[in-house]
Scaffold this active site. Structure first.
Site, PDB file in Angstrom:
ATOM      1  N   GLU A 296      59.157  24.072  -0.273  1.00  0.00           N
ATOM      2  CA  GLU A 296      58.224  25.150   0.008  1.00  0.00           C
ATOM      3  C   GLU A 296      58.461  25.707   1.409  1.00  0.00           C
ATOM      4  O   GLU A 296      58.567  24.948   2.382  1.00  0.00           O
ATOM      5  CB  GLU A 296      56.769  24.663  -0.062  1.00  0.00           C
ATOM      6  CG  GLU A 296      56.284  24.275  -1.446  1.00  0.00           C
ATOM      7  CD  GLU A 296      54.835  23.811  -1.442  1.00  0.00           C
ATOM      8  OE1 GLU A 296      54.264  23.673  -2.543  1.00  0.00           O
ATOM      9  OE2 GLU A 296      54.260  23.583  -0.352  1.00  0.00           O
ATOM     10  N   CYS A 297      58.542  27.003   1.525  1.00  0.00           N
ATOM     11  CA  CYS A 297      58.555  27.745   2.793  1.00  0.00           C
ATOM     12  C   CYS A 297      59.595  27.194   3.778  1.00  0.00           C
ATOM     13  O   CYS A 297      60.770  27.502   3.671  1.00  0.00           O
ATOM     14  CB  CYS A 297      57.157  27.763   3.404  1.00  0.00           C
ATOM     15  SG  CYS A 297      56.935  29.079   4.628  1.00  0.00           S
ATOM     16  N   GLY A 298      59.174  26.384   4.755  1.00  0.00           N
ATOM     17  CA  GLY A 298      60.129  25.821   5.698  1.00  0.00           C
ATOM     18  C   GLY A 298      61.226  25.040   5.001  1.00  0.00           C
ATOM     19  O   GLY A 298      62.377  25.019   5.450  1.00  0.00           O
ATOM     20  N   GLN A 396      60.766  27.796  -2.898  1.00  0.00           N
ATOM     21  CA  GLN A 396      59.931  28.988  -2.865  1.00  0.00           C
ATOM     22  C   GLN A 396      59.180  29.081  -1.538  1.00  0.00           C
ATOM     23  O   GLN A 396      59.039  28.100  -0.815  1.00  0.00           O
ATOM     24  CB  GLN A 396      58.906  28.938  -4.001  1.00  0.00           C
ATOM     25  CG  GLN A 396      57.946  27.751  -3.907  1.00  0.00           C
ATOM     26  CD  GLN A 396      57.093  27.558  -5.145  1.00  0.00           C
ATOM     27  OE1 GLN A 396      57.534  27.797  -6.269  1.00  0.00           O
ATOM     28  NE2 GLN A 396      55.856  27.137  -4.936  1.00  0.00           N
TER      29      GLN A 396
END
Length: 415
Positions: A296-298, A396
């Site tokens: 996720e993200c990072g 994502q």
């Protein structure tokens, strides 16, 4: 004390947990619904003598700016909890009376018995202590402006620096004890807490502890990757064994069935991360032999080929042929949701996935990839989609709370 945070947030709860000695839980009406918020509050405050809830944004700010949905006021009314306002008193005096009057009148269902003033001089405080009670509130504290407070609670692009990254808890507590607590009437705050109404909800009955599964889960957790809800760790442990992976120090991925790389600040630690090439190679081998990887993200940023920050480029894991570029303004910020429209290891087709995103980065893809989520709200990786899928890897920008959907249960189902 049982700490809580309104809305989606990873950073502030790390301060709550450090102070309370127990995890801080999110209360998010948008993601969890009204019933979910009340049930979570009852469950996680049942053994505490007091519950303290930090709000989100302004008292009445909501997801759409029209209804009360998701606002601090919404949660306060659901939980029948009194609200203590924290008001910045810098270079203002009588105007605060108008602000308090407006906040109290805006929704009579929100109980506001007291205020705490910040950034005030002794002279200002004396004026406000006299005038504000005329608006039906008690001044519970007047915290003077302090360079120590500003220094210890310094901000960067996503907010405060997480406690889990800082490693200076004693210093934080020392500043609070010397420069904040002496100016607040804690006894009166606790008296006000006792005025909270009784909740008309059955307390969840004690359930049998779940059987621990056999799924072996590896979670990246270090100073670079700290964005995890406490339920992530709890659910992972309920499904099997958990091994934590330090992206800054460890040289290989352990023998696990699932790897989860959460959000955090890979951009802050890009130079250190880029030097750990043995872990990059080990992670690539893990994915190539079919290991399941969720990010996720990072974590998504970490899986790209490189991160560019102020013109400097730092090599990353190179599992997605893309460049991550850090920008000066937010690219995605707020609630996001969509449906699964392509095969992915994290969810069946048609599944609605709801969460939030907050990132100053964008990824520039250099290869054609499959994206599994068609967004109805949010930015994702661009073009109205999110969720890059390559084999058993799914990455994502969307952050998902385990209360709304269990990614681990999907990933562990076939291990």
């Amino acid at each position: 004390m049982a700490p809580f945070k309104v809305g989606p947030d990873y950073i502030d709860p790390t301060y709550h947990a450090a102070a309370a000695g127990r995890p801080s839980r999110n209360l998010d009406v948008v993601l969890m619904g009204e019933r979910g918020v009340v049930e979570r509050f009852i469950r996680h405050s049942a053994d505490a003598d007091v519950a303290v809830i930090e709000g989100v944004l302004g008292l009445y700010d909501s997801i759409d700016g029209v209804s009360e949905l998701g606002s601090t006021a919404h949660v306060a009314k659901l939980l029948k909890a009194p609200v203590v306002l924290v008001l910045n008193g810098e270079r203002v005096n009588r105007t605060l009376r108008a602000i308090v009057r407006g906040l109290k009148a805006f929704d009579a269902g929100v109980q506001i018995p007291g205020v705490v003033l910040t950034n005030v001089t002794e002279r200002q405080a004396a004026k406000l202590v006299k005038s504000l009670p005329e608006e039906g509130v008690e001044v519970l504290g007047a915290v003077p402006k302090s360079s120590k407070i500003a220094e210890i609670f310094s901000y960067r692009h996503l907010g405060l620096t997480p406690v889990t990254e800082r490693g200076d808890q004693p210093t934080i507590f020392d500043v609070v004890e010397r420069h904040v607590l002496p100016y607040i009437d804690i006894d009166r705050v606790l008296d006000i807490a006792k005025t909270a109404g009784d909740l008309e909800w059955e307390r969840p009955s004690s359930a049998e502890p779940p059987q621990v599964g056999r799924c072996r889960i590896g979670i990246f957790f270090d100073r670079a990757f700290t964005f995890y809800y406490p339920e992530v760790f709890e659910e992972a442990m309920s499904l099997g064994s958990v091994e934590f992976i330090n992206a800054l120090k460890d040289g290989e991925v352990p023998d696990v069935d699932v790897v989860f790389i959460g959000g955090g600040f890979p951009e802050v630690f890009a130079a250190e991360l880029s030097r750990n090439k043995p872990l990059f190679a080990s992670l690539r081998r893990y994915v190539e032999r079919g290991g399941k990887l969720y990010a996720e993200c990072g974590g998504l940023m970490y899986l790209t080929s490189s991160i560019i920050i102020d013109g400097e480029e730092y090599g990353m894991a190179d599992l997605i042929d893309a460049v991550t570029v850090m920008l000066k303004r937010p690219v995605g910020k707020g609630y996001a949701w969509g449906r699964v429209v392509e095969e992915t290891p994290i969810a069946p087709l048609g599944t609605e996935l709801k969460g939030h995103e907050f990132h100053y980065s964008k990824i520039i893809l250099r290869e054609k990839v499959k994206t599994a989520i068609k967004l109805e709200r949010g930015v994702g990786v661009g073009g109205g989609v999110d969720g890059v899928v390559k084999g058993n890897m799914h990455a994502q920008y969307l952050h998902i709370h385990p209360y709304t959907y269990s990614v681990f249960r999907s990933l562990c189902r076939f291990t």
